[in-house]
Enzyme design. Structure first.
Site: not given
Ligand code: AGP
Length: 613
Positions: A491, A484, A608, A27, A507, A100-101, A488, A2, A74
């Site tokens: 990067e 993943e 991106k 939110r 292993h 909220n809560g 994160k 909320c 919410w």
């Molecule tokens: C994810 O954090 C990165 N920005 C990168 O791995 C991205 O997922 C990858 O370049 C694929 O991009 P897309 O999903 O636009 O194809």
């Protein structure tokens, strides 16, 4: 989650409150309301749906007054309705509360109050609070503050509160326990808000209330007390977020805003594709039932984060259906001789729809006679134009280079596809489908609770961000989550990190374990022995003095005995736990990067969308 806003000052309260609530729309909510003190008493306006409905109501019947509180709800306890919308009033109409809560002991409190003659107008846990405060006033509380403090000592659970008392026309009270709440200090005016974005354009000084504190706001300033009514220490801090960051909704980065958008976006995506009767609607897939029933092979290709989503999709689709699913990095697929033909459905996963390797893979698959569909976030992208069908992730523009909301919407898209295939092909009985759809509806709320624990996650990130490397471990559905989470961290914080299937420890990776290596272990509950195997991995790490950061299911205290730090997440069906677990890892990476001072929205060397090889 909320949203709460409060105002006391020389200006009309309603416009200030509405402006603040608009800034909290990210939110997610399903109803909204205001309470304003016009000097003679409290007046309330509430409405279901978007803020526009509340604005229309206020245009017809304006609320005068320069002291007020506002709320976007919410729904948790009680369906979205005007009766359940906040603010809630005491029976005598002299106390208004926004919350909220969750008040965990609200049932026993309601029973106790009802036995004393109180009648309730809503199904909410929140409504017990104004009733409790009224009872304290009737029992002779020495002041409004004492009545509020006495009432809150009886409540258990989590709350961020805004409170108006008819007897104190120039005061807003605020209180917090477990749900964030800030006080904004302006020139001759003060505010409360759930988060900085709501008032970033109004104040440059804020107070972050601590758990167990009550604040008393007037136009002249703020006093803070503990739950016994004694003055409590507080610190006035500068607002670090620039006002012109309004397009970031006041967040310090786009990535943090996009992490917080996930509950609303996932809820909207679910709502769009699953109707009230539980039918799964994927109209843009352009694959008829006969084709889907006749499938025997899916091949998913993607890059980066999208590849981790494809990995999850493989595990899930093979778990729920009789289909065989292969996956491959697009940058490898396009240069190999993969066994695909007219009987293969190629699934291209891409946020941007412009990734060169993914596009090249699609063209190659088409040349082999494959039908190609995509899971994509950008309408009219090259990928969408070249595919036979698409499942749009509807995450909205993702500005942060590091993918967050695109990833969780890709995961949800795979869930919808898997359940749709399982139902069409008769791989799952209807009750099993319904059970999963019910569990899926709880995921956005579960993510809310992870987001509300961001302070605890930041403290953990601050402890572990300065090492040379970290290791992320998961099993089954959460192997992609581990990869993943590591990506994160790599990067945006530039700290090396490696994701691994936990079963691989003996292993090789176990050689890495030493006292300076943070090991993030995804150890949320499963319905079978996989959880126990994960606990064994934790003990292997502990025995070698590794520093364990565990993701554990709420209430799983056994993990806390083995791990140095624990991030608790709400119980979720294991198949869907990656959607919740990954948000904790997004925040862990985020705060590590913040501690290391990197450019979080635009990390070095990264684009991106990788539109070239
Ligand atoms: C994810 O954090 C990165 N920005 C990168 O791995 C991205 O997922 C990858 O370049 C694929 O991009 P897309 O999903 O636009 O194809």
């Amino acid at each position: 989650m909320c949203g709460i806003v409060g105002y006391v000052g020389p200006e009309a309260a309603s416009p200030r409150l509405l402006d603040g609530l608009r800034r909290l729309e990210y939110r997610g909510y399903d109803s909204a309301g205001l309470a304003v003190h016009d000097g003679s008493g409290l007046h309330v306006a509430r409405s279901v749906g978007r803020l526009a409905a509340l604005e229309a109501r206020l245009a017809d019947s304006p609320l005068a007054g320069s002291v007020g509180v506002g709320h976007t709800r919410w729904a948790t306890h009680g369906a979205p309705s005007e009766a359940n919308a906040h603010p809630h009033l005491s029976p005598d109409g002299r106390i208004a509360v926004v919350h909220n809560g969750i008040i965990e002991n609200y049932r026993e409190l309601r029973e106790e109050l009802a036995a004393a003659g109180h009648r309730f107008q809503s199904e909410t846990d929140t409504e017990t609070l104004p009733h409790l405060i009224q009872r304290e006033v009737a029992d002779g509380a020495a002041s409004g503050l004492d009545a509020i403090a006495a009432a809150l000592r009886k409540a258990r659970g989590a709350y961020a509160l805004g409170i108006l008392l008819a007897g104190e026309p120039e005061v807003v009270y605020a209180a917090r326990l477990g749900s964030p709440l800030i006080v904004g200090v302006g020139e001759g005016e003060t505010y409360i808000a759930s988060d900085v974005p709501a008032i970033v354009n109004r104040v440059r000084k804020v107070i972050y209330l601590e758990d167990g504190q009550i604040a008393r706001l007037t136009a002249a300033g703020v006093e803070v007390f503990d739950l016994d009514g004694r003055p409590a220490p507080f610190e006035v801090k500068d607002v670090t977020v620039s006002a012109e960051s309004a397009d970031r909704a006041g967040f310090e980065t786009f990535m943090l805003k996009e992490i917080h958008e996930q509950p609303r976006i996932l809820r909207d995506l679910l709502h769009q594709h699953v109707d009230a009767d539980g039918r799964i609607l994927l109209p843009d897939l352009h694959l008829d039932e006969a084709t889907l029933k006749g499938l025997d092979h899916i091949f998913a290709v993607a890059c980066g984060t999208a590849f981790h989503a494809a990995m999850y999709g493989k595990i899930l689709i093979e778990h729920l259906t009789s289909l065989r699913v292969d996956i491959e990095l697009a940058s490898e697929f396009r240069y190999r001789r993969p066994k695909v033909d007219g009987r293969t459905l190629l699934l291209a996963v891409s946020q941007s729809g412009e990734t060169a390797d993914t596009l090249a893979s699609v063209r190659m698959a088409h040349s082999r006679g494959c039908r190609v569909v995509s899971i994509c976030n950008v309408h009219d992208s090259s990928l969408v134009r070249e595919c036979d069908g698409v499942l749009y992730t509807q995450a909205g523009p993702e500005i942060g280079v590091a993918s967050t909301k695109a990833y969780t919407t890709q995961l949800l898209s795979f869930v919808l596809l898997a359940l749709h295939l399982a139902r069409l092909r008769g791989d799952l009985e209807e009750p099993e489908i319904r059970r999963r759809l019910q569990a899926l509806r709880a995921v956005p709320n579960a993510i809310h609770y992870v987001l509300e624990r961001k302070d605890a996650i930041e403290r953990i990130a601050d402890k572990h961000h300065d090492g040379p490397s970290s290791l992320y471990l998961g099993r089954r559905f959460n192997v992609p989550t581990a990869l993943e989470g590591a990506l994160k961290n790599k990067e945006i914080s530039y700290q090396h990190a490696e994701g691994y299937a936990a079963g691989e420890m003996k292993h090789g990776p176990i050689a890495l374990i030493h006292e300076y290596l943070p090991v993030v272990c995804i150890c949320t509950r499963t319905e079978d022995e996989v959880y126990d195997k994960m606990v064994s991995n934790l003990r292997e790490v502990e025995a070698r003095h590794g520093r364990i950061i565990a993701l554990a299911t709420d209430g799983d205290r056994a993990i806390a005995e083995v791990a140095e730090d624990v991030i608790f997440v709400p119980e979720t069906l294991e198949e869907f736990s990656p959607l919740v677990n990954v948000v904790a890892l997004q925040l862990l990476a985020y705060f590590a990067a913040k501690a290391r001072g990197t450019d979080i929205d635009k990390p070095r060397n990264l684009a991106k969308s990788v539109t070239v090889e």
